[in-house]
Every structure is written in structure tokens, then in C-alpha cells.
Scaffold this active site. Structure first.
Site, short mmCIF file in Angstrom:
data_model
loop_
_atom_site.label_atom_id
_atom_site.label_comp_id
_atom_site.label_asym_id
_atom_site.label_seq_id
_atom_site.Cartn_x
_atom_site.Cartn_y
_atom_site.Cartn_z
N LYS A 66 61.18 55.84 34.86
CA LYS A 66 59.81 55.99 34.33
C LYS A 66 58.89 55.10 35.15
O LYS A 66 59.11 53.89 35.24
CB LYS A 66 59.78 55.59 32.85
CG LYS A 66 58.45 55.91 32.17
CD LYS A 66 58.21 57.41 32.06
CE LYS A 66 58.60 57.97 30.72
NZ LYS A 66 58.62 59.45 30.72
N THR A 79 64.09 59.07 30.77
CA THR A 79 63.05 58.14 31.23
C THR A 79 62.18 57.71 30.05
O THR A 79 61.64 56.61 30.04
CB THR A 79 62.17 58.77 32.34
OG1 THR A 79 61.41 59.84 31.80
CG2 THR A 79 63.02 59.26 33.50
N ARG A 90 41.60 45.82 16.14
CA ARG A 90 42.04 46.52 17.34
C ARG A 90 41.60 45.75 18.58
O ARG A 90 40.78 44.83 18.49
CB ARG A 90 41.46 47.94 17.37
CG ARG A 90 39.95 47.97 17.52
CD ARG A 90 39.38 49.38 17.72
NE ARG A 90 37.95 49.31 17.98
CZ ARG A 90 37.18 50.33 18.34
NH1 ARG A 90 37.70 51.54 18.48
NH2 ARG A 90 35.89 50.17 18.58
N GLN A 126 29.57 51.18 20.32
CA GLN A 126 28.13 51.45 20.33
C GLN A 126 27.36 50.19 19.88
O GLN A 126 26.32 49.84 20.46
CB GLN A 126 27.81 52.61 19.38
CG GLN A 126 28.26 53.98 19.86
CD GLN A 126 29.69 54.36 19.47
OE1 GLN A 126 30.55 53.51 19.28
NE2 GLN A 126 29.95 55.66 19.39
N HIS A 175 41.09 52.46 25.78
CA HIS A 175 41.89 52.46 24.55
C HIS A 175 43.21 51.73 24.74
O HIS A 175 43.88 51.89 25.76
CB HIS A 175 42.19 53.90 24.12
CG HIS A 175 40.96 54.73 23.89
ND1 HIS A 175 40.00 54.40 22.96
CD2 HIS A 175 40.51 55.86 24.49
CE1 HIS A 175 39.04 55.31 22.98
NE2 HIS A 175 39.31 56.20 23.91
O1 LIG Z 1 33.96 52.10 19.14
C1 LIG Z 1 34.26 53.29 19.06
N1 LIG Z 1 33.29 54.24 19.00
C2 LIG Z 1 33.57 55.57 18.90
O2 LIG Z 1 32.64 56.42 18.85
C3 LIG Z 1 34.93 55.95 18.84
N2 LIG Z 1 35.56 57.15 18.75
C4 LIG Z 1 36.89 56.89 18.75
O3 LIG Z 1 37.79 57.79 18.68
N3 LIG Z 1 37.12 55.57 18.83
C5 LIG Z 1 35.92 54.95 18.90
N4 LIG Z 1 35.56 53.64 19.01
#
Ligand SMILES: O=c1[nH]c(=O)c2[nH]c(=O)[nH]c2[nH]1
Length: 286
Positions: free
Chosen positions: A12, A57, A169, A212, A240
Site C-alpha cells: 500500500k 494491501t 475535530r 466559514q 479533511h
Molecule cells: O467548516 C465546515 N464547513 C462546511 O460547510 C462543511 N461541510 C462539510 O461537509 N464539512 C464542513 N466544515
């Protein structure tokens, strides 16, 4: 003449692991790209498709994440040795294991805030016409991460929504920002350094309920700090980090082992301006 199978290996490649070491308030961060390649008695699968000696893998990838939880991740050499020996010792048909690791270095900005080392790029676009002059400054490729103080929940849910609400997160982004100056007379060096400090400071300080919200905080902080700037535009990819599910291996994962996603990624874009800002005199970014 006979046709024979030559040297071969499999594994992998590029398992993206982010390990947060949470010792109290101050977090440690390890960010690795791990590739595993195994060799040994693999003739059968090549010649007949008999997979009885093939460790998937996918299992190698899982082992990387499970070991990160079980043993922690220190120096990459030590982690690579641990993994490579594991495959050779536990799989009789495997005679060789090559584990390659790229380590990304992060500089600390705070107890749980980090900036990825590596040069970001300062940008400038000047547009001069007979009527007007416009100066736009900016930065791209400035990678920032908070290992806590980020939540995302309360969002719209329709029949296609599967995202679980997050109360703790990782928030990470590669800042792409441009800001338009009011006129052509600023102290450019001071202005740029101040703008960068404002963007980074707001990212670090904001307890975030959405990227945002962080975007707006960064833009506002820059405008508050730099009166010579009329408008800020930001494009923030949401880099992510998925919590690795280690439950099949009898391991919990208290926000420590993450799969660093590559694509797709959220892209949050927006402009923050002053209500008395002079209008742009030329088209610009976004
Ligand atoms: O901070 C975020 N804004 C989003 O608009 C969004 N959409 C998502 O799937 N994760 C997140 N995280």
C-alpha cells in the site's frame, strides 16, 4: 524458451497518517506519508490468482493506523522498523518488507496550533490604467492546523447526508488570500507582515464552528490590523482529517489517529470588506 516471473513486490503506497499526541493541553503532531512494499513467495497469485499468500494491501494500511494508536509515532525510522519487522515476522511467506516514510514538519504556533513548514508564496498584482492604480497583495500555500477547538454540527440534513456531527475535530487549511489596498502608498513590507500575522493569529485564536466562521474572523482581523487594506478575499480548502475507525482491531481512538484526506475537499471562499471601501478599479482574483 520459457516465460518466467521476475522480481516483484506489492504493498500500500501513500497511507496518509496524522497522529495527534494529546498529553494535556499541549498537543504533539506527527504527519506522515507511509508506503509499504512486501516481497516473498508471491508466485501463485501472479501465475494462477491463488491469493492464499497475499496479505491485502488494505490490511497494510490498517496496520499503519492501528500501530499509530497502539505504539504512538515517534521518529519515522523507529515507526518504519516496527512496521517492516511486523510484516516479516508475522507473515511466513513474506521475506522482505520495505517501509518508506515521508514526514511533513509542522512548526508550533500554540498549544494546539501548527503551521506546516515549507515556503508559502507572497503574491502581488498591480494594475495601472490612465485613470487608476490598484495594488493587490496576497499569500498562497500557507498551511495551518488546529488539532482541537473546532466543531461542525447543526447543519442541514437531507436524504444524502451521512456526515456525523463533530464536537472536536481537526481544522486544517492551505490559506489562499488576496487583499486589495486602498491606494498605492503603503509600507509594503510592514503591510505584508502585519497582514500575515493577522491571518495566522485569527486562525489560531478562533474557536471555530465552521471554516466559514474562521474565514470571516481572518478577514476581519486583517482589516482591523491594516487600515490601508480595503478588502480581503480568501479561498480556504477544508483539508479533511477523518478519524480512523480502529474498533475492528479492538482499539479505541480518542481523537488521536487521523486519515489525512486528499480529495475531494471542501472549498470555502469569501470576501470581507469595509462598507466605506473604495471600489475596485480592475478585476481581481475570485
Ligand atoms: O467548516 C465546515 N464547513 C462546511 O460547510 C462543511 N461541510 C462539510 O461537509 N464539512 C464542513 N466544515
Amino acid at each position: 524458451m520459457a516465460i518466467v516471473l521476475g522480481p516483484n513486490r506489492y504493498g500500500k503506497a501513500e497511507t496518509r497518517l496524522v497522529r495527534v499526541h494529546r498529553d494535556g493541553e499541549t498537543h504533539g503532531l506527527v504527519d506522515l506519508n507511509v508506503s509499504v512494499a512486501l516481497s516473498g513467495d508471491l508466485t501463485a497469485t501472479h501465475l494462477t490468482g491463488d491469493n492464499s499468500g497475499v496479505l491485502p494491501t488494505d490490511t497494510m494500511k490498517n496496520t499503519v493506523y492501528a500501530f499509530a494508536r497502539k505504539h504512538g509515532v515517534g521518529e519515522p525510522e523507529a515507526f518504519a522498523l516496527l512496521l517492516a519487522r511486523h510484516f516479516v515476522v508475522t507473515q511466513p511467506q513474506v521475506h522482505g518488507a520495505k517501509v518508506s516514510i515521508e514526514s511533513f514538519t509542522w512548526d508550533r504556533l500554540g498549544p494546539h496550533s501548527f503551521r506546516r513548514r515549507g515556503d508559502h508564496t507572497r503574491t502581488t498584482v498591480v494594475t495601472v490604467t490612465e485613470q487608476a492604480t490598484q495594488v493587490v497583495s496576497g499569500v498562497t500555500g500557507l498551511v495551518l492546523l488546529n488539532s482541537t477547538d473546532s466543531e461542525f454540527h447543526g447543519f442541514v440534513e437531507d436524504e444524502f447526508t451521512t456526515l456525523p456531527p463533530a464536537t472536536d475535530r481537526i481544522l486544517a487549511t492551505a490559506v489562499d488570500a488576496r487583499w486589495r489596498h486602498r491606494d498605492d502608498g503603503a509600507d509594503w513590507a510592514k503591510s505584508y507582515e502585519g497582514a500575515l500575522d493577522a491571518l495566522v493569529g485569527a486562525f489560531v485564536d478562533t474557536y471555530s464552528y465552521s471554516l466559514q466562521q474562521t474565514l470571516y474572523a481572518m478577514g476581519s482581523r486583517l482589516l482591523e490590523a491594516r487600515p490601508e487594506v480595503a478588502e480581503v478575499r480568501l479561498a480556504l480548502p477544508n483539508k479533511h482529517h477523518y478519524l480512523a475507525d480502529l474498533s475492528p482491531f479492538g482499539l479505541d481512538n480518542p481523537n488521536e489517529v487521523f486519515i489525512a484526506g486528499d480529495r475531494p475537499y471542501g472549498l470555502i471562499e469569501g470576501s470581507v470588506t469595509r462598507d466605506d471601501a473604495p471600489p475596485a478599479t480592475a478585476g481581481w482574483w475570485l
